[in-house]
Design a protein around this motif. Structure first.
Motif, PDB file in Angstrom:
ATOM      1  N   PRO A 165       0.820  -1.210   0.044  1.00 52.66           N
ATOM      2  CA  PRO A 165      -0.015   0.021  -0.228  1.00 52.66           C
ATOM      3  C   PRO A 165       0.848   1.326  -0.011  1.00 52.66           C
ATOM      4  O   PRO A 165       2.089   1.235   0.326  1.00 52.66           O
ATOM      5  CB  PRO A 165      -0.796  -0.075   1.495  1.00 52.66           C
ATOM      6  CG  PRO A 165       0.089  -0.932   2.289  1.00 52.66           C
ATOM      7  CD  PRO A 165       0.971  -1.831   1.278  1.00 52.66           C
ATOM      8  N   ALA A 166       0.252   2.404  -0.330  1.00 53.99           N
ATOM      9  CA  ALA A 166       0.892   3.601  -0.506  1.00 53.99           C
ATOM     10  C   ALA A 166       1.360   4.149   0.964  1.00 53.99           C
ATOM     11  O   ALA A 166       0.613   3.909   1.976  1.00 53.99           O
ATOM     12  CB  ALA A 166       0.078   4.706  -1.093  1.00 53.99           C
ATOM     13  N   THR A 169      -0.908   5.771   4.496  1.00 56.89           N
ATOM     14  CA  THR A 169      -2.178   5.135   4.420  1.00 56.89           C
ATOM     15  C   THR A 169      -2.372   4.323   5.685  1.00 56.89           C
ATOM     16  O   THR A 169      -1.501   3.668   6.353  1.00 56.89           O
ATOM     17  CB  THR A 169      -2.557   4.447   3.115  1.00 56.89           C
ATOM     18  OG1 THR A 169      -1.817   3.335   2.937  1.00 56.89           O
ATOM     19  CG2 THR A 169      -2.556   5.254   1.989  1.00 56.89           C
ATOM     20  N   ASP A 170      -3.836   4.128   6.038  1.00 57.61           N
ATOM     21  CA  ASP A 170      -4.053   3.103   7.136  1.00 57.61           C
ATOM     22  C   ASP A 170      -3.616   1.888   6.900  1.00 57.61           C
ATOM     23  O   ASP A 170      -3.070   1.149   7.763  1.00 57.61           O
ATOM     24  CB  ASP A 170      -5.437   3.350   7.487  1.00 57.61           C
ATOM     25  CG  ASP A 170      -5.964   4.649   8.171  1.00 57.61           C
ATOM     26  OD1 ASP A 170      -4.920   5.481   8.467  1.00 57.61           O
ATOM     27  OD2 ASP A 170      -7.146   4.845   8.092  1.00 57.61           O
ATOM     28  N   GLU A 171      -3.678   1.443   5.676  1.00 59.87           N
ATOM     29  CA  GLU A 171      -3.291  -0.008   5.215  1.00 59.87           C
ATOM     30  C   GLU A 171      -1.647   0.105   5.409  1.00 59.87           C
ATOM     31  O   GLU A 171      -1.427  -1.310   5.814  1.00 59.87           O
ATOM     32  CB  GLU A 171      -3.659  -0.298   3.858  1.00 59.87           C
ATOM     33  CG  GLU A 171      -3.400  -1.835   3.535  1.00 59.87           C
ATOM     34  CD  GLU A 171      -3.859  -1.989   2.131  1.00 59.87           C
ATOM     35  OE1 GLU A 171      -3.611  -3.165   1.740  1.00 59.87           O
ATOM     36  OE2 GLU A 171      -4.537  -1.092   1.237  1.00 59.87           O
ATOM     37  N   HIS A 172      -0.970   0.981   4.953  1.00 62.18           N
ATOM     38  CA  HIS A 172       0.469   0.876   5.181  1.00 62.18           C
ATOM     39  C   HIS A 172       0.993   0.862   6.704  1.00 62.18           C
ATOM     40  O   HIS A 172       1.770   0.071   7.165  1.00 62.18           O
ATOM     41  CB  HIS A 172       0.996   2.070   4.541  1.00 62.18           C
ATOM     42  CG  HIS A 172       2.597   2.083   4.249  1.00 62.18           C
ATOM     43  ND1 HIS A 172       3.506   2.339   5.400  1.00 62.18           N
ATOM     44  CD2 HIS A 172       3.472   1.898   3.370  1.00 62.18           C
ATOM     45  CE1 HIS A 172       4.658   2.414   4.943  1.00 62.18           C
ATOM     46  NE2 HIS A 172       4.738   1.690   3.774  1.00 62.18           N
ATOM     47  N   LYS A 173       0.160   1.478   7.661  1.00 66.65           N
ATOM     48  CA  LYS A 173       0.440   1.447   9.006  1.00 66.65           C
ATOM     49  C   LYS A 173       0.138   0.061   9.421  1.00 66.65           C
ATOM     50  O   LYS A 173       0.956  -0.564  10.258  1.00 66.65           O
ATOM     51  CB  LYS A 173      -0.254   2.493   9.843  1.00 66.65           C
ATOM     52  CG  LYS A 173      -0.077   4.052   9.173  1.00 66.65           C
ATOM     53  CD  LYS A 173      -0.839   4.903  10.071  1.00 66.65           C
ATOM     54  CE  LYS A 173      -0.667   6.456   9.735  1.00 66.65           C
ATOM     55  NZ  LYS A 173      -1.404   7.355  10.341  1.00 66.65           N
TER      56      LYS A 173
END
Length: 215
Positions: A165-166, A169-173
């Motif tokens: 993920p970028a 972003t929350d997904e990256h976190k």
């Protein structure tokens, strides 16, 4: 069927991956097995290296003083430690790695971070890591660079490469959960677990085809 020793593992993740594929796999650690398996030996894995194994896989050996990220502590030790203690821990870590790396076993894989030059100089027969992989190469939505020092084994091939993920972003976190884990008594346990996707790839790709199919 190959006889495989999984050293420095108490979780059983890698042992189970090899066992389910028909191998005679045993884990060994100073801690008891989390899964209560009777195929786990509590003790120093160095005492088992001459027992006729076909393959040795070492995961998460004590490496704090060997890794490049912690080299600063050797000259400016953390609170409560002395330079002499840091040097002793460096020598102990290098001796442990050397024992595994030079074991009389035809196929060896040792997981360890990138080392600093002082650690490399202390290790007998040092060779650079064969590869550095990420969990997301094997279908695991996570970041955690893992370097493998390999002897008699090929580098792992990705099995299910995801798209990271970028940043920001929350997904990256979420993918960065291991690095973002707060300090605490259990942080080392979180960081020392092998991802099942990587364990499955190792069990499928190591050892060779001949030993995977032999009974």
């Amino acid at each position: 069927m190959a006889r495989i020793l999984i050293a420095c593992e108490f979780s059983g993740v890698v042992r189970r991956a090899f066992s389910t594929r028909g191998h005679d796999a045993w884990s060994c650690d100073l801690l008891p097995a989390e899964d209560g398996s009777n195929r786990h030996i509590v003790g120093d894995a160095r005492d088992l290296l001459h027992d006729g194994w076909d393959m040795l896989a070492v995961f998460h050996p004590p490496c704090t003083r060997l890794c490049n990220s912690g080299v600063r502590w050797l000259s400016v030790p953390p609170k409560g430690k002395t330079v002499e203690q840091m040097q002793d821990e460096l020598r102990e870590g290098a001796a442990l790695f050397s024992a595994f790396w030079n074991a009389p076993i035809p196929r060896i894989a040792v997981e360890n971070p990138i080392m600093h030059r002082r650690a490399k100089a202390l290790i007998e027969g040092y060779e650079p890591p064969a590869q550095t992989v990420q969990p997301w190469w094997f279908g695991e939505p996570a970041f955690k660079a893992t370097s493998f020092y390999l002897r008699g084994l090929p580098p792992l091939e990705p099995t299910n490469r995801l798209t990271p993920p970028a940043a920001g972003t929350d997904e990256h976190k979420a993918w960065s959960a291991i690095h973002r884990a707060p300090p605490g008594p259990n942080r080392w346990k979180i960081r020392s677990r092998t991802f099942p996707g990587i364990a499955a790839a190792m069990a499928d790709q190591w050892p060779g085809e001949d030993e995977r199919t032999a009974a």
